[in-house]
Design a protein around this motif. Structure first.
Motif, PDB file in Angstrom:
ATOM      1  N   VAL A   1      59.036 107.568   8.338  1.00 26.99           N
ATOM      2  CA  VAL A   1      58.775 108.278   8.475  1.00 26.99           C
ATOM      3  C   VAL A   1      58.544 109.231  10.181  1.00 26.99           C
ATOM      4  O   VAL A   1      59.316 110.331  10.523  1.00 26.99           O
ATOM      5  N   ARG A   2      57.828 108.405  10.576  1.00 24.37           N
ATOM      6  CA  ARG A   2      57.195 108.971  11.973  1.00 24.37           C
ATOM      7  C   ARG A   2      58.763 108.565  13.027  1.00 24.37           C
ATOM      8  O   ARG A   2      59.335 109.482  13.604  1.00 24.37           O
ATOM      9  N   LEU A   3      59.593 107.752  12.754  1.00 26.59           N
ATOM     10  CA  LEU A   3      60.971 107.472  13.517  1.00 26.59           C
ATOM     11  C   LEU A   3      61.748 108.283  13.406  1.00 26.59           C
ATOM     12  O   LEU A   3      62.352 108.157  14.040  1.00 26.59           O
ATOM     13  N   ALA A   4      61.614 108.731  11.744  1.00 25.28           N
ATOM     14  CA  ALA A   4      62.853 109.165  11.920  1.00 25.28           C
ATOM     15  C   ALA A   4      62.292 110.907  12.676  1.00 25.28           C
ATOM     16  O   ALA A   4      63.504 111.686  12.799  1.00 25.28           O
ATOM     17  N   ALA A   5      61.713 111.240  12.391  1.00 24.94           N
ATOM     18  CA  ALA A   5      61.019 112.652  13.487  1.00 24.94           C
ATOM     19  C   ALA A   5      61.527 112.734  14.474  1.00 24.94           C
ATOM     20  O   ALA A   5      61.276 113.425  15.540  1.00 24.94           O
ATOM     21  N   LEU A   6      61.502 111.383  15.452  1.00 23.94           N
ATOM     22  CA  LEU A   6      62.052 110.837  16.379  1.00 23.94           C
ATOM     23  C   LEU A   6      63.544 110.536  17.185  1.00 23.94           C
ATOM     24  O   LEU A   6      63.802 110.615  18.199  1.00 23.94           O
ATOM     25  N   GLY A   7      63.828 111.059  15.712  1.00 21.53           N
ATOM     26  CA  GLY A   7      65.160 110.673  15.627  1.00 21.53           C
ATOM     27  C   GLY A   7      65.667 109.580  16.050  1.00 21.53           C
ATOM     28  O   GLY A   7      66.865 109.058  16.826  1.00 21.53           O
ATOM     29  N   ARG A   8      65.027 108.400  15.130  1.00 24.80           N
ATOM     30  CA  ARG A   8      65.526 107.105  15.227  1.00 24.80           C
ATOM     31  C   ARG A   8      65.645 106.643  14.134  1.00 24.80           C
ATOM     32  O   ARG A   8      66.916 105.205  13.499  1.00 24.80           O
ATOM     33  N   VAL A   9      65.352 107.114  12.820  1.00 22.22           N
ATOM     34  CA  VAL A   9      66.065 106.818  11.845  1.00 22.22           C
ATOM     35  C   VAL A   9      66.787 107.946  11.361  1.00 22.22           C
ATOM     36  O   VAL A   9      65.780 108.753  10.690  1.00 22.22           O
ATOM     37  N   THR A  10      67.979 107.562  10.299  1.00 21.22           N
ATOM     38  CA  THR A  10      67.813 109.147   9.495  1.00 21.22           C
ATOM     39  C   THR A  10      68.400 108.770   8.182  1.00 21.22           C
ATOM     40  O   THR A  10      68.690 107.319   7.434  1.00 21.22           O
ATOM     41  N   GLU A  11      67.785 109.713   7.622  1.00 27.10           N
ATOM     42  CA  GLU A  11      67.378 109.291   5.698  1.00 27.10           C
ATOM     43  C   GLU A  11      69.016 109.741   5.346  1.00 27.10           C
ATOM     44  O   GLU A  11      69.239 110.940   5.732  1.00 27.10           O
ATOM     45  N   GLU A  12      69.462 108.617   4.916  1.00 26.02           N
ATOM     46  CA  GLU A  12      70.993 109.403   3.901  1.00 26.02           C
ATOM     47  C   GLU A  12      71.048 109.204   2.450  1.00 26.02           C
ATOM     48  O   GLU A  12      71.795 110.844   1.832  1.00 26.02           O
ATOM     49  N   ARG A  13      69.676 109.426   1.437  1.00 20.91           N
ATOM     50  CA  ARG A  13      69.082 109.719   0.226  1.00 20.91           C
ATOM     51  C   ARG A  13      68.061 109.638   0.141  1.00 20.91           C
ATOM     52  O   ARG A  13      66.527 108.949   1.034  1.00 20.91           O
ATOM     53  N   PRO A  14      67.455 110.935  -0.607  1.00 24.95           N
ATOM     54  CA  PRO A  14      66.686 111.254  -0.083  1.00 24.95           C
ATOM     55  C   PRO A  14      65.375 110.363  -0.998  1.00 24.95           C
ATOM     56  O   PRO A  14      65.690 109.704  -2.301  1.00 24.95           O
ATOM     57  N   GLY A  15      63.894 110.592  -0.972  1.00 28.16           N
ATOM     58  CA  GLY A  15      63.205 109.192  -0.822  1.00 28.16           C
ATOM     59  C   GLY A  15      63.112 107.923  -0.184  1.00 28.16           C
ATOM     60  O   GLY A  15      62.306 107.768  -0.141  1.00 28.16           O
ATOM     61  N   ALA A  16      64.439 108.350   0.377  1.00 32.55           N
ATOM     62  CA  ALA A  16      64.837 106.229   0.585  1.00 32.55           C
ATOM     63  C   ALA A  16      63.474 106.045   2.270  1.00 32.55           C
ATOM     64  O   ALA A  16      62.797 105.431   2.165  1.00 32.55           O
ATOM     65  N   LEU A  17      63.176 107.215   2.877  1.00 33.38           N
ATOM     66  CA  LEU A  17      62.048 107.108   3.714  1.00 33.38           C
ATOM     67  C   LEU A  17      60.363 106.712   3.624  1.00 33.38           C
ATOM     68  O   LEU A  17      59.790 105.965   4.154  1.00 33.38           O
ATOM     69  N   ALA A  18      60.458 107.442   2.152  1.00 32.19           N
ATOM     70  CA  ALA A  18      58.689 107.090   1.817  1.00 32.19           C
ATOM     71  C   ALA A  18      58.458 105.866   1.089  1.00 32.19           C
ATOM     72  O   ALA A  18      58.163 105.168   1.890  1.00 32.19           O
TER      73      ALA A  18
END
Length: 414
Positions: A379-396
């Motif tokens: 979740v933190r990495l996504a906020a930093l633009g380093r991970v993109t969630e392609e399916r809802p819920g995948a980050l969690a």
């Protein structure tokens, strides 16, 4: 003309060492003994240099060596440890490090290494080569009079004991104790025989004189060695003959909570000592909470330390264990090539394989390195633009899957 980047010949080792020292701002003259010691421990196939075509001089240095890294669950993964990297100020911005790194990654892939690791001297350099910060360190300074400890009470109770020992005993019992710790500490790396020789003064370099240290072992009531501490102390007194000494911990290994608690109490009980500097510990180390007053331990350092580059995604993800079951498809972006692709991770079975299925998460290989040991949050990495969630819920789900109860820790500089 571009510089010649290649593995060095044995006869070029003195010049390579001088380049390394210059790059690290330690302009010292190497003795024949210094070179001979390094010669004995140098794998020339893994020691690169860059040579200026106009002068023939070595202008950059790079080396790697075999290492094992403990991952969550206790497995040891084969890694290529990168070290001794230097490019002279006169030859920077010419792509020399990029060429040496490309050669190293290709060679590591050929050897079958799962990962590559390094300790980054500077933060901005290694992300572009696919490395991500994967384990942090912290250092505290303990104000001993404020701890609230009863310094008259024995540090080790219940039949346990702490004894000063000499370097011969450290060399005898230290390696096995470290192996016990390493097997249960994700982020820890192997120490070879030379590590112990250097750490105890058996092997010395002329430009880095060995300063004698104190060593103490903790033995349980059953007589088993469960802890070792190595420390040095300064010698400071006021004009009024009041001691102001500080202990600097160089190494503290403890395989049980009792050993850890006793060794910190022991260090805080030494006469004339007002402060104890802990050395680099895990960022969630219990040292402060082991004291009656945790505020007596002041945080001095909190920084990235071990960096990881994943080379073989399938073997890397199969090697570790996961906190909860779940299935994730990861699309790994790797400009250098070896880790690029889509991978289906089944955290329940621990299996991982390449797939053509739709990605749940898209991430750079450097972000995978940061996730791998449980150091960072998806979740933190996504906020930093380093991970993109392609399916809802995948980050969690990724955060739940990669989570570890304790943060990773690498006790060693290399």
């Amino acid at each position: 003309m571009s510089a010649d980047v290649r593995p060095i010949a044995p006869s070029e080792l003195p010049a390579w060492l001088q380049t390394l020292n210059t790059g690290f701002l330690t302009p010292v003259r190497m003795t024949q003994s210094d070179v001979a010691q390094r010669f004995e421990h140098t794998d020339f196939a893994r020691t690169q240099g860059a040579f200026d075509p106009a002068t023939g001089r070595c202008v950059a240095a790079f080396r790697s060596f075999a290492q094992e890294l403990t991952v969550p669950g206790g497995a040891a993964v084969v890694s290529s440890a990168v070290t001794n990297v230097a490019v002279l100020a006169t030859h920077r911005r010419q792509g020399l490090l990029t060429r040496m790194m490309a050669a190293e990654i290709a060679a590591a892939q050929e050897r079958g290494d799962v990962l590559s690791t390094l300790i980054a001297a500077e933060y901005p350099i290694y992300g572009r080569y696919g490395y991500g910060p994967a384990a942090s360190v912290a250092e505290w300074e303990i104000d001993v009079p404020r701890t609230g400890l009863d310094r008259r009470a024995p540090a080790a109770g219940d039949g346990a004991r702490i004894d000063y020992v000499d370097v011969a005993e450290v060399r005898e019992v230290g390696p096995e104790l470290h192996e016990r710790l390493r097997r249960t500490t994700h982020g820890a790396v192997t120490r070879d025989a030379r590590w112990w020789s250097v750490a105890t003064g058996l092997e010395q370099m002329s430009y880095r004189p060995y300063k004698e240290a104190f060593h103490a072992l903790y033995r349980s009531a059953a007589g088993e060695v469960e802890g070792l501490v190595t420390f040095r102390s300064d010698d400071r007194w006021t004009d009024s003959k009041v001691p102001l000494n500080t202990v600097q911990v160089e190494d503290l290994l403890a395989v049980t909570p009792g050993a850890q608690r006793a060794l910190w109490r022991f260090l805080c009980s030494i006469d004339w000592v007002l402060k104890v500097r802990t050395g680099y510990r895990a960022p969630d180390d219990l040292v402060a909470q082991l004291l009656p007053d945790p505020r007596s331990a002041r945080l001095l350092t909190s920084a990235d330390f071990l960096w990881v580059r994943v080379l073989d995604v399938v073997r890397a993800l199969r090697a570790r264990t996961y906190a909860v079951p779940g299935v994730l498809v990861l699309e790994v972006v790797d400009a250098a090539g070896p880790a690029a692709g889509r991978y289906r991770l089944d955290a329940g079975s621990g299996d991982c394989e390449r797939t053509d299925g739709s990605a749940d998460l898209r991430l750079e290989v450097s972000a995978l390195g940061s996730l791998y040991l449980g150091e960072e949050s998806a979740v933190r990495l996504a906020a930093l633009g380093r991970v993109t969630e392609e399916r809802p819920g995948a980050l969690a789900l990724a955060d739940a899957v990669f989570h570890t109860a304790r943060r990773p820790w690498c006790p060693d500089v290399f």
